[in-house]
Design an enzyme around this catalytic site. Structure first.
Site, PDB file in Angstrom:
ATOM      1  N   SER A 141       0.858  -0.485  -0.053  1.00  0.00           N
ATOM      2  CA  SER A 141       0.070  -0.149  -0.071  1.00  0.00           C
ATOM      3  C   SER A 141       0.609   0.739  -0.086  1.00  0.00           C
ATOM      4  O   SER A 141       2.212   0.579   0.367  1.00  0.00           O
ATOM      5  CB  SER A 141      -0.976   0.365   1.147  1.00  0.00           C
ATOM      6  OG  SER A 141      -1.962   1.546   1.462  1.00  0.00           O
ATOM      7  N   TYR A 154      -1.992  -0.470  10.257  1.00  0.00           N
ATOM      8  CA  TYR A 154      -1.946  -0.644   9.274  1.00  0.00           C
ATOM      9  C   TYR A 154      -0.328  -0.405   8.006  1.00  0.00           C
ATOM     10  O   TYR A 154      -0.405  -0.844   7.157  1.00  0.00           O
ATOM     11  CB  TYR A 154      -3.164  -0.360   8.600  1.00  0.00           C
ATOM     12  CG  TYR A 154      -3.635  -0.533   7.149  1.00  0.00           C
ATOM     13  CD1 TYR A 154      -3.458  -1.794   6.678  1.00  0.00           C
ATOM     14  CD2 TYR A 154      -3.001   0.594   6.325  1.00  0.00           C
ATOM     15  CE1 TYR A 154      -4.051  -2.142   5.542  1.00  0.00           C
ATOM     16  CE2 TYR A 154      -3.483   0.358   4.942  1.00  0.00           C
ATOM     17  CZ  TYR A 154      -3.246  -1.414   4.685  1.00  0.00           C
ATOM     18  OH  TYR A 154      -3.746  -0.793   2.848  1.00  0.00           O
TER      19      TYR A 154
HETATM   20  P1  NDP Z   1     -12.240  -5.814   0.433  1.00  0.00           P
HETATM   21  O1  NDP Z   1     -11.914  -5.615   1.940  1.00  0.00           O
HETATM   22  O2  NDP Z   1     -12.641  -5.266  -0.447  1.00  0.00           O
HETATM   23  O3  NDP Z   1     -11.180  -6.799   0.525  1.00  0.00           O
HETATM   24  C1  NDP Z   1     -10.411  -7.445   1.327  1.00  0.00           C
HETATM   25  C2  NDP Z   1     -10.365  -9.445   1.114  1.00  0.00           C
HETATM   26  O4  NDP Z   1      -9.378  -9.653   2.064  1.00  0.00           O
HETATM   27  C3  NDP Z   1     -11.500  -9.473   1.617  1.00  0.00           C
HETATM   28  O5  NDP Z   1     -11.589 -10.582   0.354  1.00  0.00           O
HETATM   29  C4  NDP Z   1     -11.592 -10.657   2.758  1.00  0.00           C
HETATM   30  O6  NDP Z   1     -12.397 -12.025   2.629  1.00  0.00           O
HETATM   31  C5  NDP Z   1     -10.080 -10.999   2.713  1.00  0.00           C
HETATM   32  N1  NDP Z   1      -9.896 -11.559   3.670  1.00  0.00           N
HETATM   33  C6  NDP Z   1      -9.702 -10.255   5.340  1.00  0.00           C
HETATM   34  N2  NDP Z   1      -9.226 -11.017   6.353  1.00  0.00           N
HETATM   35  C7  NDP Z   1      -8.945 -12.193   5.596  1.00  0.00           C
HETATM   36  C8  NDP Z   1      -8.243 -13.767   6.375  1.00  0.00           C
HETATM   37  N3  NDP Z   1      -7.975 -13.090   7.866  1.00  0.00           N
HETATM   38  N4  NDP Z   1      -8.287 -14.707   5.765  1.00  0.00           N
HETATM   39  C9  NDP Z   1      -8.149 -14.765   3.983  1.00  0.00           C
HETATM   40  N5  NDP Z   1      -8.798 -13.371   3.675  1.00  0.00           N
HETATM   41  C10 NDP Z   1      -9.241 -12.109   4.165  1.00  0.00           C
HETATM   42  O7  NDP Z   1     -10.555  -5.011   0.371  1.00  0.00           O
HETATM   43  P2  NDP Z   1      -9.173  -4.727  -0.501  1.00  0.00           P
HETATM   44  O8  NDP Z   1     -10.268  -5.686  -2.420  1.00  0.00           O
HETATM   45  O9  NDP Z   1      -9.511  -3.462  -1.371  1.00  0.00           O
HETATM   46  O10 NDP Z   1      -8.111  -4.751  -0.169  1.00  0.00           O
HETATM   47  C11 NDP Z   1      -6.833  -5.297  -0.716  1.00  0.00           C
HETATM   48  C12 NDP Z   1      -6.270  -5.536   0.037  1.00  0.00           C
HETATM   49  O11 NDP Z   1      -5.230  -4.475  -1.098  1.00  0.00           O
HETATM   50  C13 NDP Z   1      -5.848  -5.508   1.077  1.00  0.00           C
HETATM   51  O12 NDP Z   1      -4.055  -6.243   1.630  1.00  0.00           O
HETATM   52  C14 NDP Z   1      -5.982  -4.204   1.160  1.00  0.00           C
HETATM   53  O13 NDP Z   1      -4.221  -4.031   2.756  1.00  0.00           O
HETATM   54  C15 NDP Z   1      -4.856  -3.724   0.172  1.00  0.00           C
HETATM   55  N6  NDP Z   1      -5.410  -2.131  -0.116  1.00  0.00           N
HETATM   56  C16 NDP Z   1      -6.548  -1.750   0.103  1.00  0.00           C
HETATM   57  C17 NDP Z   1      -6.000  -0.387  -0.947  1.00  0.00           C
HETATM   58  C18 NDP Z   1      -7.389  -0.119  -1.180  1.00  0.00           C
HETATM   59  O14 NDP Z   1      -7.803   1.579  -1.162  1.00  0.00           O
HETATM   60  N7  NDP Z   1      -8.889  -0.574  -0.985  1.00  0.00           N
HETATM   61  C19 NDP Z   1      -4.900   0.466  -1.696  1.00  0.00           C
HETATM   62  C20 NDP Z   1      -3.610  -0.074  -0.846  1.00  0.00           C
HETATM   63  C21 NDP Z   1      -3.435  -2.212  -0.436  1.00  0.00           C
HETATM   64  P3  NDP Z   1     -12.878 -12.745   3.583  1.00  0.00           P
HETATM   65  O15 NDP Z   1     -13.569 -11.105   3.825  1.00  0.00           O
HETATM   66  O16 NDP Z   1     -13.919 -13.537   2.966  1.00  0.00           O
HETATM   67  O17 NDP Z   1     -11.996 -13.644   4.465  1.00  0.00           O
HETATM   68  C1  8X3 Z   2      -5.684   1.768   1.566  1.00  0.00           C
HETATM   69  C2  8X3 Z   2      -5.365   3.101   1.321  1.00  0.00           C
HETATM   70  O1  8X3 Z   2      -4.754   5.660   1.766  1.00  0.00           O
HETATM   71  O2  8X3 Z   2      -6.251   3.752   2.980  1.00  0.00           O
HETATM   72  O3  8X3 Z   2      -4.321   0.496   1.403  1.00  0.00           O
HETATM   73  O4  8X3 Z   2      -3.993   3.901   3.142  1.00  0.00           O
HETATM   74  S1  8X3 Z   2      -4.846   3.505   1.914  1.00  0.00           S
END
Ligand code: NDP
Ligand code: 8X3
Length: 256
Positions: A141, A154
């Site tokens: 991120s 985070y």
């Molecule tokens: P979502 O919340 O839409 O998706 C997160 C996914 O992670 C879900 O499928 C969830 O599945 C899974 N997850 C969470 N905890 C667990 C666990 N303990 N075991 C298995 N699966 C898990 O978020 P995003 O798609 O946005 O996020 C995906 C990744 O990208 C994350 O690592 C996030 O930190 C990163 N990210 C996101 C950004 C954003 O702004 N959206 C920016 C930068 C990075 P389930 O709950 O079914 O287990």
């Molecule tokens: C998620 C993006 O800007 O909320 O990783 O940190 S931000």
């Protein structure tokens, strides 16, 4: 080197993970889809299985034994993994550090750090067997590079993802396996709903008018990284919406 191309995705029930499954299915890749919400995995399997072989497994990445069991139980045809998308992760508690429950910090470390390590460790043998052209795409991120208020554990967990990715590159240099820290900025998924523990209004407010990245944008980056010619490795890719950038340094001023 195997010719059967299999992509293993964690957190495929939502956001980037689900969009990535769809992107690779469109390119004919076999899929192993994991996440905790089995009904969502099954719905995605139903959607994609006419295009490609899809294996789903309910999996909490925090449980190292469960991770090993899922990997051990992979159908033979889906064992030669060509790409691991370490995507499962979450942020909790956007409040200042001093107001956050310790349990929330632990959950982020257990998921974003230990979970990612659990899955990587379990799949490394298969990735090494694939060799040249194999990829590990770790979801870091911008928060792993740039500090901001409320990012505390985070952002620190994503800094771990960055350094772990770089360090893996060093150890895997002779194996053909590539490793990328893909570092998105603001992207509109269920991420903020999770971070605010279900506050839909706060999530809507954050993304309103920001022209945020969409899950499909990141899926396209993941597909690009994992399908480059085998001699090219993207070490880190930071991607922001055009309407996002850095802010000035914080200065706390005493009343005068
Ligand atoms: P979502 O919340 O839409 O998706 C997160 C996914 O992670 C879900 O499928 C969830 O599945 C899974 N997850 C969470 N905890 C667990 C666990 N303990 N075991 C298995 N699966 C898990 O978020 P995003 O798609 O946005 O996020 C995906 C990744 O990208 C994350 O690592 C996030 O930190 C990163 N990210 C996101 C950004 C954003 O702004 N959206 C920016 C930068 C990075 P389930 O709950 O079914 O287990
Ligand atoms: C998620 C993006 O800007 O909320 O990783 O940190 S931000």
């Amino acid at each position: 080197m195997s010719t059967n191309k299999v992509v293993f995705i964690t957190g495929a029930t939502s956001g980037f993970g689900r969009a990535t499954a769809r992107r690779f299915a469109a390119a004919g890749r076999s899929l192993v889809l994991t996440g905790r919400r089995l009904e969502r995995l099954q719905a995605l399997q139903q959607e994609l299985q006419d295009q490609v072989p899809v294996h789903v497994a309910a999996l909490d990445v925090r449980d190292a034994e469960a991770v090993a069991a899922v990997v051990a139980a992979l159908p033979q045809a889906l064992r030669p993994i060509t790409a691991l998308v370490n995507n499962a992760g979450l942020a909790l508690a956007p409040e200042p550090a001093q107001k956050v429950a310790l349990e929330d910090w632990h959950t982020m470390i257990d998921t974003n750090v230990k979970g990612l390590v659990n899955v990587t460790h379990a799949l490394l043998p298969q990735l090494l067997e694939t060799g040249a052209g194999a990829s590990i795409v770790n979801l870091g991120s911008v928060a792993g590079q740039w500090p901001y208020p409320g990012s505390h554990v985070y952002g620190a967990s994503k800094a771990f993802v960055k350094q772990f990715s770089y360090n893996l590159r060093c150890d895997l240099i002779s194996t053909g396996v590539r490793v990328t820290d893909l570092a998105p900025g603001m992207a509109e998924t269920e991420f903020t709903l999770v971070r605010t523990k279900g506050d839909q209004a706060a999530s809507d407010q954050l993304y309103r008018g920001a022209n945020a990245l969409q899950a499909e944008d990141i899926a396209e980056q993941i597909y690009y990284i994992a399908t480059l010619p085998p001699h090219i490795s993207i070490n880190r890719l930071e991607v922001m919406p055009t309407q996002q950038a850095w802010s000035p340094f914080l200065v706390h001023r005493e009343p005068v």
